[in-house]
Design an enzyme around this catalytic site. Structure first.
Site, mmCIF file in Angstrom:
data_model
loop_
_atom_site.group_PDB
_atom_site.id
_atom_site.type_symbol
_atom_site.label_atom_id
_atom_site.label_comp_id
_atom_site.label_asym_id
_atom_site.label_seq_id
_atom_site.Cartn_x
_atom_site.Cartn_y
_atom_site.Cartn_z
ATOM 1 N N GLY A 116 0.841 -1.193 0.000
ATOM 2 C CA GLY A 116 0.000 0.000 0.000
ATOM 3 C C GLY A 116 0.872 1.238 0.000
ATOM 4 O O GLY A 116 2.069 1.162 0.303
ATOM 5 N N GLN A 121 3.214 10.023 1.739
ATOM 6 C CA GLN A 121 4.527 9.357 1.726
ATOM 7 C C GLN A 121 5.393 9.828 0.570
ATOM 8 O O GLN A 121 6.618 9.647 0.599
ATOM 9 C CB GLN A 121 4.363 7.836 1.653
ATOM 10 C CG GLN A 121 3.740 7.236 2.910
ATOM 11 C CD GLN A 121 3.637 5.731 2.809
ATOM 12 O OE1 GLN A 121 2.663 5.210 2.272
ATOM 13 N NE2 GLN A 121 4.646 5.038 3.302
ATOM 14 N N CYS A 138 6.516 -0.301 7.232
ATOM 15 C CA CYS A 138 6.096 0.890 6.493
ATOM 16 C C CYS A 138 7.226 1.310 5.567
ATOM 17 O O CYS A 138 8.378 1.333 5.985
ATOM 18 C CB CYS A 138 5.773 2.018 7.476
ATOM 19 S SG CYS A 138 5.222 3.524 6.659
ATOM 20 N N LEU A 139 6.882 1.644 4.332
ATOM 21 C CA LEU A 139 7.907 2.063 3.371
ATOM 22 C C LEU A 139 8.620 3.338 3.833
ATOM 23 O O LEU A 139 9.759 3.575 3.439
ATOM 24 C CB LEU A 139 7.282 2.283 1.986
ATOM 25 C CG LEU A 139 6.666 1.055 1.311
ATOM 26 C CD1 LEU A 139 6.104 1.422 -0.052
ATOM 27 C CD2 LEU A 139 7.671 -0.079 1.184
ATOM 28 N N HIS A 180 -1.902 7.264 7.656
ATOM 29 C CA HIS A 180 -0.960 8.174 6.975
ATOM 30 C C HIS A 180 -1.659 9.476 6.598
ATOM 31 O O HIS A 180 -1.076 10.563 6.707
ATOM 32 C CB HIS A 180 -0.416 7.533 5.693
ATOM 33 C CG HIS A 180 0.788 6.653 5.894
ATOM 34 N ND1 HIS A 180 1.961 7.109 6.431
ATOM 35 C CD2 HIS A 180 0.998 5.347 5.594
ATOM 36 C CE1 HIS A 180 2.851 6.118 6.456
ATOM 37 N NE2 HIS A 180 2.285 5.028 5.954
HETATM 38 O O1 GNR Z 1 4.258 -2.657 2.446
HETATM 39 C C1 GNR Z 1 3.695 -2.541 3.535
HETATM 40 N N1 GNR Z 1 3.494 -3.637 4.297
HETATM 41 C C2 GNR Z 1 2.712 -3.641 5.438
HETATM 42 C C3 GNR Z 1 2.797 -4.745 6.294
HETATM 43 C C4 GNR Z 1 2.049 -4.800 7.434
HETATM 44 C C5 GNR Z 1 1.176 -3.791 7.751
HETATM 45 C C6 GNR Z 1 1.084 -2.681 6.920
HETATM 46 C C7 GNR Z 1 1.834 -2.601 5.771
HETATM 47 S S1 GNR Z 1 1.688 -1.229 4.741
HETATM 48 C C8 GNR Z 1 3.287 -1.199 4.011
HETATM 49 C C9 GNR Z 1 3.364 -0.152 2.922
HETATM 50 C C10 GNR Z 1 3.232 1.221 3.536
HETATM 51 O O2 GNR Z 1 4.080 1.720 4.207
HETATM 52 N N2 GNR Z 1 2.117 1.829 3.334
HETATM 53 O O3 GNR Z 1 1.907 3.032 3.880
HETATM 54 NI NI NI Z 2 3.158 3.097 5.675
#
Ligand code: GNR
Ligand code: NI
Length: 174
Positions: free
Chosen positions: A46, A51, A93-94, A139
């Site tokens: 996601g 971001q 989270c990325l 976010h």
């Molecule tokens: O890639 C993502 N993996 C994830 C794993 C567990 C719970 C939430 C996520 S979201 C994250 C991508 C992201 O940072 N989205 O904002």
């Molecule tokens: Ni995230």
């Protein structure tokens, strides 16, 4: 199509609250395409617009990761209209690369959102999709998974994140 630069924690801009989308034009479609490309490039499930430094209420999700149209979910101005149960996993989270932490979430939710042309729809989800939707909506409200951790753990994570950021900078310059 373009892969966009991500903001990384502890960048304060990630704490901004994003604004409602009011114009459903070709610029929005382009942004959504670029968000999918950016998400896939980093192997995320996601991505929320803040971001990439765009403070608008736009989310893209694909928990399958095969880049298929039918798995791609676009949520514009999403709102959780119902929720039930409790679940939680170690989230990543990325924008907080290299760190994970447990977050309590609703097990099932229903979201009301608009699509890329502005039409309203409702989508119910459970499991990973429900968790991801809640993570992305956070976010839009300037909230990160680390904000749910105890202050002690969060401080530790802040220090680790700063070290990882330094390391990324060092690698970029090589
Ligand atoms: O890639 C993502 N993996 C994830 C794993 C567990 C719970 C939430 C996520 S979201 C994250 C991508 C992201 O940072 N989205 O904002
Ligand atoms: Ni995230």
């Amino acid at each position: 199509m373009a892969v966009l630069d991500l903001l990384y924690y502890p960048d304060e801009k990630l704490y901004q609250v994003s604004a409602q989308v009011t114009e459903f034009n070709s610029e929005l479609k382009q942004l959504v395409d670029d968000m999918f490309e950016t998400m896939y490039a980093d192997e995320g499930i996601g991505l929320a617009a803040p971001q990439i430094g765009v403070f608008k209420r736009i989310v893209v999700i694909d928990t399958v990761g095969e880049k298929k149209k039918e798995d791609q979910l676009v949520l514009i101005n999403p709102e959780i209209i119902s929720s039930e149960g409790k679940t939680g996993i170690n989230e990543g989270c990325l924008s907080v690369p290299g760190l994970r932490g447990h977050v309590d979430r609703f097990e099932k939710i229903t979201v009301r959102a608009q699509n890329v042309t502005g039409e309203f729809f409702e989508k119910s989800a459970d499991d990973l999709l429900a968790i991801c939707m809640q993570h992305e909506i956070d976010h839009l409200n300037g909230k990160l998974f680390i904000d749910y951790l105890s202050p002690l753990k969060r401080n530790l994570y802040r220090k680790k994140a700063k070290l990882l950021a330094k390391e990324r900078e060092r690698l970029k310059k090589q």
